[in-house]
Motif scaffolding. Structure first.
Motif, PDB file in Angstrom:
ATOM      1  N   ALA A 197       0.814  -1.222   0.000  1.00 19.68           N
ATOM      2  CA  ALA A 197       0.000   0.000   0.000  1.00 19.68           C
ATOM      3  C   ALA A 197       0.843   1.265   0.000  1.00 19.68           C
ATOM      4  O   ALA A 197       0.482   2.264  -0.617  1.00 19.68           O
ATOM      5  CB  ALA A 197      -0.935   0.002   1.203  1.00 19.68           C
ATOM      6  N   ALA A 198       1.970   1.247   0.680  1.00 20.60           N
ATOM      7  CA  ALA A 198       2.790   2.450   0.788  1.00 20.60           C
ATOM      8  C   ALA A 198       3.422   2.806  -0.558  1.00 20.60           C
ATOM      9  O   ALA A 198       3.691   1.930  -1.386  1.00 20.60           O
ATOM     10  CB  ALA A 198       3.880   2.253   1.839  1.00 20.60           C
ATOM     11  N   SER A 199       3.667   4.091  -0.747  1.00 19.59           N
ATOM     12  CA  SER A 199       4.268   4.523  -2.014  1.00 19.59           C
ATOM     13  C   SER A 199       5.739   4.162  -2.087  1.00 19.59           C
ATOM     14  O   SER A 199       6.289   4.009  -3.183  1.00 19.59           O
ATOM     15  CB  SER A 199       4.099   6.042  -2.171  1.00 19.59           C
ATOM     16  OG  SER A 199       4.682   6.728  -1.070  1.00 19.59           O
ATOM     17  N   ARG A 200       6.391   4.021  -0.931  1.00 21.88           N
ATOM     18  CA  ARG A 200       7.808   3.652  -0.891  1.00 21.88           C
ATOM     19  C   ARG A 200       7.974   2.384  -0.078  1.00 21.88           C
ATOM     20  O   ARG A 200       7.355   2.209   0.973  1.00 21.88           O
ATOM     21  CB  ARG A 200       8.635   4.782  -0.280  1.00 21.88           C
ATOM     22  CG  ARG A 200       8.657   6.060  -1.099  1.00 21.88           C
ATOM     23  CD  ARG A 200       9.363   7.182  -0.362  1.00 21.88           C
ATOM     24  NE  ARG A 200      10.708   6.798   0.056  1.00 21.88           N
ATOM     25  CZ  ARG A 200      11.476   7.555   0.845  1.00 21.88           C
ATOM     26  NH1 ARG A 200      11.006   8.702   1.317  1.00 21.88           N
ATOM     27  NH2 ARG A 200      12.686   7.156   1.173  1.00 21.88           N
ATOM     28  N   ALA A 201       8.848   1.505  -0.556  1.00 23.64           N
ATOM     29  CA  ALA A 201       9.092   0.235   0.134  1.00 23.64           C
ATOM     30  C   ALA A 201       9.904   0.466   1.409  1.00 23.64           C
ATOM     31  O   ALA A 201      10.791   1.318   1.459  1.00 23.64           O
ATOM     32  CB  ALA A 201       9.823  -0.728  -0.790  1.00 23.64           C
ATOM     33  N   SER A 202       9.586  -0.297   2.449  1.00 23.27           N
ATOM     34  CA  SER A 202      10.349  -0.249   3.699  1.00 23.27           C
ATOM     35  C   SER A 202      10.038  -1.508   4.496  1.00 23.27           C
ATOM     36  O   SER A 202       9.148  -2.290   4.147  1.00 23.27           O
ATOM     37  CB  SER A 202       9.990   0.995   4.514  1.00 23.27           C
ATOM     38  OG  SER A 202       8.677   0.880   5.048  1.00 23.27           O
ATOM     39  N   LEU A 203      10.772  -1.692   5.592  1.00 20.71           N
ATOM     40  CA  LEU A 203      10.519  -2.832   6.461  1.00 20.71           C
ATOM     41  C   LEU A 203       9.114  -2.785   7.043  1.00 20.71           C
ATOM     42  O   LEU A 203       8.532  -3.818   7.403  1.00 20.71           O
ATOM     43  CB  LEU A 203      11.556  -2.862   7.589  1.00 20.71           C
ATOM     44  CG  LEU A 203      11.509  -4.057   8.541  1.00 20.71           C
ATOM     45  CD1 LEU A 203      11.688  -5.370   7.789  1.00 20.71           C
ATOM     46  CD2 LEU A 203      12.569  -3.910   9.628  1.00 20.71           C
ATOM     47  N   ALA A 204       8.530  -1.588   7.130  1.00 19.62           N
ATOM     48  CA  ALA A 204       7.167  -1.457   7.648  1.00 19.62           C
ATOM     49  C   ALA A 204       6.177  -2.275   6.835  1.00 19.62           C
ATOM     50  O   ALA A 204       5.154  -2.722   7.366  1.00 19.62           O
ATOM     51  CB  ALA A 204       6.747   0.015   7.645  1.00 19.62           C
ATOM     52  N   ASP A 205       6.465  -2.498   5.547  1.00 20.05           N
ATOM     53  CA  ASP A 205       5.567  -3.294   4.707  1.00 20.05           C
ATOM     54  C   ASP A 205       5.390  -4.694   5.280  1.00 20.05           C
ATOM     55  O   ASP A 205       4.282  -5.237   5.278  1.00 20.05           O
ATOM     56  CB  ASP A 205       6.110  -3.394   3.278  1.00 20.05           C
ATOM     57  CG  ASP A 205       6.192  -2.041   2.588  1.00 20.05           C
ATOM     58  OD1 ASP A 205       5.383  -1.154   2.930  1.00 20.05           O
ATOM     59  OD2 ASP A 205       7.048  -1.882   1.705  1.00 20.05           O
ATOM     60  N   PHE A 206       6.496  -5.283   5.753  1.00 18.13           N
ATOM     61  CA  PHE A 206       6.402  -6.628   6.323  1.00 18.13           C
ATOM     62  C   PHE A 206       5.574  -6.628   7.603  1.00 18.13           C
ATOM     63  O   PHE A 206       4.736  -7.519   7.812  1.00 18.13           O
ATOM     64  CB  PHE A 206       7.794  -7.194   6.605  1.00 18.13           C
ATOM     65  CG  PHE A 206       7.745  -8.512   7.325  1.00 18.13           C
ATOM     66  CD1 PHE A 206       7.365  -9.661   6.664  1.00 18.13           C
ATOM     67  CD2 PHE A 206       8.049  -8.585   8.676  1.00 18.13           C
ATOM     68  CE1 PHE A 206       7.293 -10.880   7.345  1.00 18.13           C
ATOM     69  CE2 PHE A 206       7.981  -9.791   9.354  1.00 18.13           C
ATOM     70  CZ  PHE A 206       7.609 -10.939   8.682  1.00 18.13           C
ATOM     71  N   PHE A 207       5.801  -5.647   8.454  1.00 18.49           N
ATOM     72  CA  PHE A 207       5.002  -5.552   9.682  1.00 18.49           C
ATOM     73  C   PHE A 207       3.510  -5.470   9.346  1.00 18.49           C
ATOM     74  O   PHE A 207       2.683  -6.133   9.983  1.00 18.49           O
ATOM     75  CB  PHE A 207       5.420  -4.326  10.496  1.00 18.49           C
ATOM     76  CG  PHE A 207       6.599  -4.535  11.386  1.00 18.49           C
ATOM     77  CD1 PHE A 207       6.452  -5.100  12.635  1.00 18.49           C
ATOM     78  CD2 PHE A 207       7.865  -4.162  10.976  1.00 18.49           C
ATOM     79  CE1 PHE A 207       7.539  -5.295  13.477  1.00 18.49           C
ATOM     80  CE2 PHE A 207       8.960  -4.349  11.796  1.00 18.49           C
ATOM     81  CZ  PHE A 207       8.810  -4.910  13.049  1.00 18.49           C
ATOM     82  N   ASP A 245      16.001 -12.597  10.173  1.00 17.47           N
ATOM     83  CA  ASP A 245      17.447 -12.718  10.402  1.00 17.47           C
ATOM     84  C   ASP A 245      18.151 -11.384  10.159  1.00 17.47           C
ATOM     85  O   ASP A 245      19.175 -11.323   9.467  1.00 17.47           O
ATOM     86  CB  ASP A 245      18.034 -13.806   9.503  1.00 17.47           C
ATOM     87  CG  ASP A 245      19.378 -14.315  10.032  1.00 17.47           C
ATOM     88  OD1 ASP A 245      19.607 -14.181  11.249  1.00 17.47           O
ATOM     89  OD2 ASP A 245      20.179 -14.839   9.228  1.00 17.47           O
ATOM     90  N   LEU A 246      17.595 -10.324  10.735  1.00 23.10           N
ATOM     91  CA  LEU A 246      18.185  -9.000  10.558  1.00 23.10           C
ATOM     92  C   LEU A 246      19.477  -8.893  11.367  1.00 23.10           C
ATOM     93  O   LEU A 246      19.573  -9.398  12.484  1.00 23.10           O
ATOM     94  CB  LEU A 246      17.198  -7.928  11.013  1.00 23.10           C
ATOM     95  CG  LEU A 246      15.862  -7.890  10.258  1.00 23.10           C
ATOM     96  CD1 LEU A 246      14.996  -6.765  10.808  1.00 23.10           C
ATOM     97  CD2 LEU A 246      16.071  -7.717   8.760  1.00 23.10           C
ATOM     98  N   ASP A 247      20.464  -8.224  10.774  1.00 23.93           N
ATOM     99  CA  ASP A 247      21.725  -8.038  11.489  1.00 23.93           C
ATOM    100  C   ASP A 247      21.634  -6.819  12.400  1.00 23.93           C
ATOM    101  O   ASP A 247      20.617  -6.118  12.450  1.00 23.93           O
ATOM    102  CB  ASP A 247      22.889  -7.901  10.509  1.00 23.93           C
ATOM    103  CG  ASP A 247      22.718  -6.750   9.526  1.00 23.93           C
ATOM    104  OD1 ASP A 247      22.056  -5.755   9.893  1.00 23.93           O
ATOM    105  OD2 ASP A 247      23.238  -6.843   8.402  1.00 23.93           O
ATOM    106  N   ALA A 248      22.728  -6.563  13.114  1.00 25.97           N
ATOM    107  CA  ALA A 248      22.713  -5.496  14.123  1.00 25.97           C
ATOM    108  C   ALA A 248      22.400  -4.133  13.520  1.00 25.97           C
ATOM    109  O   ALA A 248      21.774  -3.285  14.176  1.00 25.97           O
ATOM    110  CB  ALA A 248      24.058  -5.461  14.847  1.00 25.97           C
ATOM    111  N   ASP A 249      22.814  -3.902  12.281  1.00 24.19           N
ATOM    112  CA  ASP A 249      22.576  -2.601  11.650  1.00 24.19           C
ATOM    113  C   ASP A 249      21.136  -2.431  11.162  1.00 24.19           C
ATOM    114  O   ASP A 249      20.700  -1.303  10.912  1.00 24.19           O
ATOM    115  CB  ASP A 249      23.529  -2.408  10.469  1.00 24.19           C
ATOM    116  CG  ASP A 249      24.987  -2.301  10.903  1.00 24.19           C
ATOM    117  OD1 ASP A 249      25.214  -1.835  12.039  1.00 24.19           O
ATOM    118  OD2 ASP A 249      25.880  -2.703  10.125  1.00 24.19           O
ATOM    119  N   SER A 250      20.421  -3.542  11.002  1.00 26.84           N
ATOM    120  CA  SER A 250      19.068  -3.490  10.435  1.00 26.84           C
ATOM    121  C   SER A 250      17.977  -3.748  11.453  1.00 26.84           C
ATOM    122  O   SER A 250      16.793  -3.547  11.163  1.00 26.84           O
ATOM    123  CB  SER A 250      18.939  -4.510   9.292  1.00 26.84           C
ATOM    124  OG  SER A 250      19.924  -4.306   8.306  1.00 26.84           O
TER     125      SER A 250
END
Length: 269
Positions: A197-207, A245-250
């Motif tokens: 739905a969002a215009s820009r992709a982000s990790l929020a899409d998965f949530f 499996d996100l790393d410390a930076d993500s």
């Protein structure tokens, strides 16, 4: 008689994950979900607080804990950022395909009309289809359902009503062009809609996809999760960090999830 202490929430949840892995492996299915289960099991220390909360809120509801963990496996396998990117690309490709269909169908309509005009005025003709029913019949030769249930009725209609009652082949192609030109790519299910739905992709899409998946499996939607289930921001952060499996930076934290959920509530108003 020896009394064994009850299994810890961590052991209960990990046994459910291993049971899911065994079933999928034995049936040679869902290798991507098995990979997600391996990630959760490998990050057991991080997952322990999440297991404790999930167990405390779900273990008294039949199959609810297994269902919830299964939703996490499925979401991380099918709606991870890479899969969501593929879905967004597919939406763009579908729009492009419809644009091409609209253009080429319009061109075909003009050619069909030109052929019809030449056949009527030039003194020459070609042995080609001129009735839309002829096209339907010819294209359905290998369709046994059409042959046994539709063809005879269509032939009766064709004999009953002469050519002026039917659309021309050019009309038919013009309608295909109009239909494709006005088509809008829409998600065919709530999870796809939420994730893209969002215009820009982000990790929020998965949530968002995970939140919708949980809602779709709640008692309000006739699912196995209890109505009004509230999972903490910190547990959601742990689940996503480990499942993807996100790393410390993500990695994300509970304030991130809190802000995201607040935006979602405000957007729903």
């Amino acid at each position: 008689m020896t009394l064994h202490p009850p299994a810890s929430p961590k052991n209960v949840c990990e046994e459910l994950l291993m049971e899911e892995k065994r079933y999928n492996a034995e049936h040679h299915i869902l290798p991507s979900e098995r990979a997600v289960a391996d990630r959760l099991l490998a990050r057991a220390l991080e997952m322990t607080p999440a297991y404790e909360e999930l167990h405390s809120k779900l273990h008294q509801h039949p199959h609810a804990l297994k269902t919830f963990l299964g939703l996490v496996l499925t979401a991380a396998a099918l709606w991870n950022p890479e899969k969501i990117a593929e879905a967004r690309n597919a939406r763009s490709e579908l729009t492009k395909v419809n644009q091409q269909i609209a253009k080429q169908a319009a061109e075909l309509a003009e050619l069909l009309q030109q052929r019809s005009d030449l056949g009527n005025t030039s003194g020459f003709r070609t042995d080609t289809h001129y009735h839309v029913c002829d096209v339907i019949q010819a294209s359905a030769q290998e369709n046994h359902g059409f042959k046994y249930y539709v063809r005879e009725r269509l032939e009766d209609l064709q004999r009953q009503f002469d050519l002026k009652y039917w659309p021309t082949l050019s009309d038919f192609a013009h309608e295909l062009a109009r239909d494709a030109a006005t088509a809008v790519a829409q998600a065919s299910d709530p999870l796809t809609a939420a994730a893209t739905a969002a215009s820009r992709a982000s990790l929020a899409d998965f949530f968002k996809a995970l939140f919708v998946s949980i809602e779709e499996n709640s008692a309000r939607s006739y699912g196995l999760l209890p109505h009004g289930l509230q999972i903490s921001d910190s547990t959601f952060a742990i689940l996503v960090n480990c499942a993807l499996d996100l790393d410390a930076d993500s990695m994300v934290d509970s304030p991130y999830v809190k802000r995201l959920r607040q935006r979602e509530r405000e957007g729903a108003k």
